[in-house]
Write a protein that holds these residues in place. Structure first.
Motif, PDB file in Angstrom:
ATOM      1  N   ASN A 133       1.136  -1.654   0.085  1.00 53.66           N
ATOM      2  CA  ASN A 133      -0.204  -0.310  -0.118  1.00 53.66           C
ATOM      3  C   ASN A 133       1.333   1.037  -0.491  1.00 53.66           C
ATOM      4  O   ASN A 133       0.807   2.465  -0.394  1.00 53.66           O
ATOM      5  CB  ASN A 133      -1.086   0.286   1.115  1.00 53.66           C
ATOM      6  CG  ASN A 133      -2.109   1.052   0.760  1.00 53.66           C
ATOM      7  OD1 ASN A 133      -3.236   0.911   0.206  1.00 53.66           O
ATOM      8  ND2 ASN A 133      -2.125   1.725   1.547  1.00 53.66           N
ATOM      9  N   PHE A 134       1.376   1.334   0.990  1.00 55.06           N
ATOM     10  CA  PHE A 134       2.567   2.468   0.668  1.00 55.06           C
ATOM     11  C   PHE A 134       4.504   2.224   0.436  1.00 55.06           C
ATOM     12  O   PHE A 134       4.774   3.014  -0.764  1.00 55.06           O
ATOM     13  CB  PHE A 134       2.566   2.939   2.353  1.00 55.06           C
ATOM     14  CG  PHE A 134       1.585   3.557   2.550  1.00 55.06           C
ATOM     15  CD1 PHE A 134       1.284   4.406   2.484  1.00 55.06           C
ATOM     16  CD2 PHE A 134       1.081   2.796   3.404  1.00 55.06           C
ATOM     17  CE1 PHE A 134      -0.124   5.109   2.888  1.00 55.06           C
ATOM     18  CE2 PHE A 134      -0.521   4.026   4.172  1.00 55.06           C
ATOM     19  CZ  PHE A 134      -1.067   4.874   3.459  1.00 55.06           C
ATOM     20  N   GLU A 135       5.028   1.517   0.910  1.00 55.41           N
ATOM     21  CA  GLU A 135       6.735   0.755   0.806  1.00 55.41           C
ATOM     22  C   GLU A 135       6.947   0.683  -0.710  1.00 55.41           C
ATOM     23  O   GLU A 135       7.685   1.760  -1.036  1.00 55.41           O
ATOM     24  CB  GLU A 135       6.770  -0.460   1.624  1.00 55.41           C
ATOM     25  CG  GLU A 135       8.291   0.091   2.005  1.00 55.41           C
ATOM     26  CD  GLU A 135       8.458   0.805   3.007  1.00 55.41           C
ATOM     27  OE1 GLU A 135       7.438   0.631   4.265  1.00 55.41           O
ATOM     28  OE2 GLU A 135       9.761   1.224   2.834  1.00 55.41           O
ATOM     29  N   ALA A 136       6.321   0.345  -1.140  1.00 57.92           N
ATOM     30  CA  ALA A 136       6.198  -0.074  -2.722  1.00 57.92           C
ATOM     31  C   ALA A 136       5.891   0.583  -3.672  1.00 57.92           C
ATOM     32  O   ALA A 136       6.315   1.216  -4.849  1.00 57.92           O
ATOM     33  CB  ALA A 136       6.309  -2.030  -3.004  1.00 57.92           C
ATOM     34  N   ALA A 145       3.867  12.583   3.075  1.00 62.02           N
ATOM     35  CA  ALA A 145       2.336  11.724   2.063  1.00 62.02           C
ATOM     36  C   ALA A 145       1.862  11.227   3.047  1.00 62.02           C
ATOM     37  O   ALA A 145       1.039  10.915   2.211  1.00 62.02           O
ATOM     38  CB  ALA A 145       3.621  12.045   0.853  1.00 62.02           C
ATOM     39  N   ARG A 146       1.951  10.444   3.391  1.00 66.45           N
ATOM     40  CA  ARG A 146       0.937   9.415   4.171  1.00 66.45           C
ATOM     41  C   ARG A 146      -0.707   9.872   4.405  1.00 66.45           C
ATOM     42  O   ARG A 146      -1.159   9.141   4.576  1.00 66.45           O
ATOM     43  CB  ARG A 146       1.882   8.459   5.008  1.00 66.45           C
ATOM     44  CG  ARG A 146       2.987   7.367   3.899  1.00 66.45           C
ATOM     45  CD  ARG A 146       3.235   6.106   5.225  1.00 66.45           C
ATOM     46  NE  ARG A 146       3.888   5.302   4.409  1.00 66.45           N
ATOM     47  CZ  ARG A 146       4.557   4.026   5.428  1.00 66.45           C
ATOM     48  NH1 ARG A 146       3.644   3.883   6.186  1.00 66.45           N
ATOM     49  NH2 ARG A 146       4.627   3.048   4.463  1.00 66.45           N
ATOM     50  N   PHE A 244       1.489  16.902  -7.518  1.00 73.21           N
ATOM     51  CA  PHE A 244       2.239  15.408  -6.690  1.00 73.21           C
ATOM     52  C   PHE A 244       1.595  13.543  -6.160  1.00 73.21           C
ATOM     53  O   PHE A 244       0.689  14.381  -5.291  1.00 73.21           O
ATOM     54  CB  PHE A 244       2.714  15.999  -5.341  1.00 73.21           C
ATOM     55  CG  PHE A 244       3.976  15.395  -4.309  1.00 73.21           C
ATOM     56  CD1 PHE A 244       5.182  14.814  -5.087  1.00 73.21           C
ATOM     57  CD2 PHE A 244       3.455  14.335  -3.546  1.00 73.21           C
ATOM     58  CE1 PHE A 244       5.445  13.967  -5.095  1.00 73.21           C
ATOM     59  CE2 PHE A 244       4.208  13.632  -2.798  1.00 73.21           C
ATOM     60  CZ  PHE A 244       5.601  13.065  -3.406  1.00 73.21           C
ATOM     61  N   PHE A 245       2.190  12.977  -6.802  1.00 69.48           N
ATOM     62  CA  PHE A 245       1.894  11.789  -5.965  1.00 69.48           C
ATOM     63  C   PHE A 245       3.327  11.373  -5.480  1.00 69.48           C
ATOM     64  O   PHE A 245       4.270  11.174  -6.896  1.00 69.48           O
ATOM     65  CB  PHE A 245       1.532  11.209  -6.802  1.00 69.48           C
ATOM     66  CG  PHE A 245      -0.287  11.716  -6.796  1.00 69.48           C
ATOM     67  CD1 PHE A 245      -0.905  11.266  -6.268  1.00 69.48           C
ATOM     68  CD2 PHE A 245      -0.582  11.857  -8.266  1.00 69.48           C
ATOM     69  CE1 PHE A 245      -2.401  11.392  -6.492  1.00 69.48           C
ATOM     70  CE2 PHE A 245      -1.704  12.746  -8.263  1.00 69.48           C
ATOM     71  CZ  PHE A 245      -2.923  12.319  -7.697  1.00 69.48           C
TER      72      PHE A 245
END
Ligand code: PHE
Length: 337
Positions: A133-136, A145-146, A244-245
């Protein structure tokens, strides 16, 4: 006996009475049987005479009984036919038919547009690991940004997915470095939001991911324009605003010309003429790497959109909660569309 029997038989009104009379005259203990049984005590000359008369009487009674039976049978058939007659001119009762939920309808339309462009559908779990969901997706722990996507955690490492982007990573891993990748990923996502007219703790997204040699930003833009025109009509235009993403670079937010006023400005688009519909960008090199691709060899684009939002805009609905409260007055409007 004969005339008594025939007279009584003429008067029977139903099959039950007829049977009673048959027993009374012809049965084992019936009147005629009684007489015939008594023949043993008669003389040899009398016996054949009485026997013959007896048989004649029996025959006559049997004929009448049979006639009566036939009449009763015919009456019964007629009655049944009359009872079972259906008046085909009466208006029928309409069976209550269900219909596809407007959200599913819009999701299916979105899927159809992309399937028409050669995409296949990929799915992933709604309960997801922090890694996917986040790390990769280039969102390491403590990355600011989380905060854009406040989550429901199951454990420290497992959460309800906050977007469909983890399916990008799962797809890349499953493809094992092969190209082209061309998928859309529909599904439910979860965020710790308070429900209001435009927010819901659970909603639906559709993700898109394309990876191949020489995929460029212009491919993304052309794809999105094609999609928007199929969804909202040939006159629809798009514009990309820098955004931004963490998992795309460069990133953009996409607006479509207002479906209500066509771009002139109205309440729905807050007089701007534009409606925001999705986020997108070129897949970040680090995301390609973590997915098992060499960013020097291939490139890709990705986009993600909210199905509810598209449905709100397409049908001019003012409150997202209509989709979840199952008010038939709302839902039935879409049954005929
Ligand atoms: N995952 C992003 C969101 O939920 C949308 C997005 C998808 C943006 C893919 C860029 C690329 O907000």
């Amino acid at each position: 006996l004969r005339s008594e029997a025939l007279q009584e038989l003429q008067q029977v009104a139903d099959p039950g009475q007829l049977n009673e009379l048959r027993v009374k005259f012809l049965g084992k203990k019936g009147a005629l049987t009684e007489i015939l049984r008594g023949m043993g005590s008669l003389s040899a000359e009398e016996r054949p005479v009485i026997g013959q008369v007896g048989n004649e009487v029996r025959g006559a009674i049997e004929v009448v009984i049979e006639e009566k039976q036939l009449i009763f049978q015919r009456q019964e058939t007629e009655n049944r036919l009359r009872e079972e007659t259906i008046d085909v001119t009466l208006p029928g009762t309409k069976p209550a038919a269900g219909a596809v939920h407007p959200l599913n309808k819009v999701a299916q339309e979105l899927e159809d547009v992309f399937i028409g462009m050669g995409y296949t559908i990929a799915e992933g779990p709604e309960v997801e690991t922090d890694f996917f969901n986040f790390e990769a997706l280039n969102l390491p722990k403590n990355h600011p940004a989380r905060d854009m996507q406040d989550s429901f955690y199951v454990t420290d490492d497992i959460l309800m997915r906050t977007h469909t982007s983890p399916v990008q990573v799962r797809t890349m891993k499953a493809m094992n470095g092969k190209t082209p990748v061309k998928v859309i990923c529909p599904g439910k996502v979860y965020r710790r939001d308070d429900d209001d007219a435009t927010h819901s703790f659970q909603f639906n997204q559709i993700e898109g991911l394309v990876i191949d040699k020489n995929i460029r930003m212009s491919d993304l833009k052309g794809t999105l324009l094609q999609f928007v025109q199929q969804m909202f009509g040939k006159q629809a235009q798009i514009r990309l605003r820098p955004s931004f993403f963490p998992f795309t670079e460069p990133s953009a937010e996409v607006d479509v010309t207002c479906v209500q006023c066509g771009g002139d400005g109205c309440r729905m688009c807050k007089q701007t003429g534009w409606l925001e519909i999705l986020g997108c960008g070129m897949v970040h090199p680090r995301v390609l790497e973590m997915g098992g691709y060499d960013p020097n060899e291939v490139s890709g684009f990705a986009f993600g959109m909210g199905v509810e939002r598209i449905a709100l805009l397409k049908y001019g609905i003012d409150d997202i909660r209509h989709f979840y409260t199952n008010d038939l007055r709302f839902l039935s409007q879409f049954a005929r569309m």
